[in-house]
Design an enzyme around this catalytic site. Sequence first.
Site, PDB file in Angstrom:
ATOM      1  N   GLY A   7      -1.385   6.512  -1.357  1.00 57.59           N
ATOM      2  CA  GLY A   7      -2.274   7.259  -2.243  1.00 57.59           C
ATOM      3  C   GLY A   7      -3.545   6.509  -2.577  1.00 57.59           C
ATOM      4  O   GLY A   7      -4.640   7.086  -2.618  1.00 57.59           O
ATOM      5  N   ALA A  64       0.780  -1.238   0.000  1.00 55.81           N
ATOM      6  CA  ALA A  64       0.000   0.000   0.000  1.00 55.81           C
ATOM      7  C   ALA A  64       0.810   1.285   0.000  1.00 55.81           C
ATOM      8  O   ALA A  64       0.276   2.342  -0.348  1.00 55.81           O
ATOM      9  CB  ALA A  64      -0.930   0.005   1.212  1.00 55.81           C
ATOM     10  N   ALA A  65       2.069   1.249   0.429  1.00 56.38           N
ATOM     11  CA  ALA A  65       2.836   2.493   0.536  1.00 56.38           C
ATOM     12  C   ALA A  65       3.004   3.146  -0.836  1.00 56.38           C
ATOM     13  O   ALA A  65       3.114   2.444  -1.846  1.00 56.38           O
ATOM     14  CB  ALA A  65       4.209   2.203   1.154  1.00 56.38           C
ATOM     15  N   CYS A  95       2.494  -0.946 -12.249  1.00 55.77           N
ATOM     16  CA  CYS A  95       2.887   0.189 -13.086  1.00 55.77           C
ATOM     17  C   CYS A  95       3.955  -0.281 -14.076  1.00 55.77           C
ATOM     18  O   CYS A  95       4.941   0.402 -14.329  1.00 55.77           O
ATOM     19  CB  CYS A  95       3.364   1.373 -12.253  1.00 55.77           C
ATOM     20  SG  CYS A  95       4.719   1.012 -11.110  1.00 55.77           S
TER      21      CYS A  95
END
Length: 433
Positions: A259, A255-256, A375
């Site tokens: 956002g 999760a870091a 990503c």
Amino acid sequence: MKTHYNLRVIAARAVAQVLDQGQSLGALLPPLQAPLSEKDRALLQELCFGIMRVLPQLEWLLRQLMAKPLTGKQRPVHYLLMVGLYQLTYTRIPPHAALAETVEGAVAMKRPQFKGLINGVLRQFQRQQPALLADAERQDIRHLHPSWLQKRILAAWPAQYAQIIDANNQRPPMWLRVNRLHHSRDAYLALLAGTDIAAVAHSQLPDAIRLEMPCNVGRLPGFDRGWVTVQDASAQGCALLLAPQNSETILDLCAAPGGKTTHILEIAPAARVMAVDVDGQRAARIHDNLQRLGMQAEVVIGDGRTPDAWRSGMLFDRILLDAPCSATGVIRRHPDIKWLRRDGDIAELAELQRQILCAAWRVLKLGGTLLYATCSILPEENRGQIAAFLADHPDALLQETGDAAAPGLQCLPVPTSGDGFFYAKMIKETQAC
């Protein structure tokens, strides 16, 4: 750091730490920037990120300008020369100032004997600059990517190869996510207009705004009060596709810096959210983001491969897995990725992703939804990963998010739009076999 410093030396040392020690600019720069003025913070970032963006060109130029390379203990001067070349080629710093500060950098590095060499090389470049830059455009290095990565992108995306390379080599746009709990997007656009910040709304994402020119977050109305968050448009797609509901228990895995966690809570403020990351320092940033937006979530430091160690028996209605990946979709945002990644990393990352994905699936409720995201633009981490997962998990029902002929939705980097991103949304249908 002393009050008097040579910014070119700081930049050269940061570049050396990336290229020689494998450190990332994202980790290196914040402590280096902390004592600097706002203007110098911006310049340091421009020098370091810019050098990473055009590194092959700068290396090629130095080979043309010098009879032999600087190696060993002379290597810091090599990086200082890069800083000088970058200033003369890509910044608006007056050439005499760029040259003088770079030459003085030799003294700050305690290598005053190299002042003459630095001065001579940079002045020679000034005399030959148009011809040298034109010649550089005819070389193989003009793509500004390592050869292994060029080959992978070309194999995966032959028709889009030029577009991807071009997008990677540009500066990224600055996207904002308006906190719908405070303002509508139109209302926030009006606030930006009132502070002379030009911006446009995304045509499809309901909370997304692109600034015409990036700016310091201190200029953004209500940033400290949680009215808005800096987040790329493609990253904003994750929480929207997950579609969290207020009554649900939701896991944000890997999760870091938080956002996506905060976006989930903006969409479903009454949801129970657990945000998990294996890196304690990065997990601290989740707390920072939650605090800025006035939100609450359970933040856990834990390994996604071993959820039984931290989930306390919980099962989840929805899971967002933004998996660790090659980050080949965000090169324009983190150009040092090109030089930190190696070809062999891709298979290792794909195996790590597989392990985390399978572990996450085990803690998803029947009828629950898992959104897998990266990503990356490489198929081994994306459609190949999901195809293999579906073959091994007959209880996984893929939801259509893009091309029906291939699993998942792949976004490629676009100069004025979002980063490269992949999403695959799956529902857990029946008991696992």
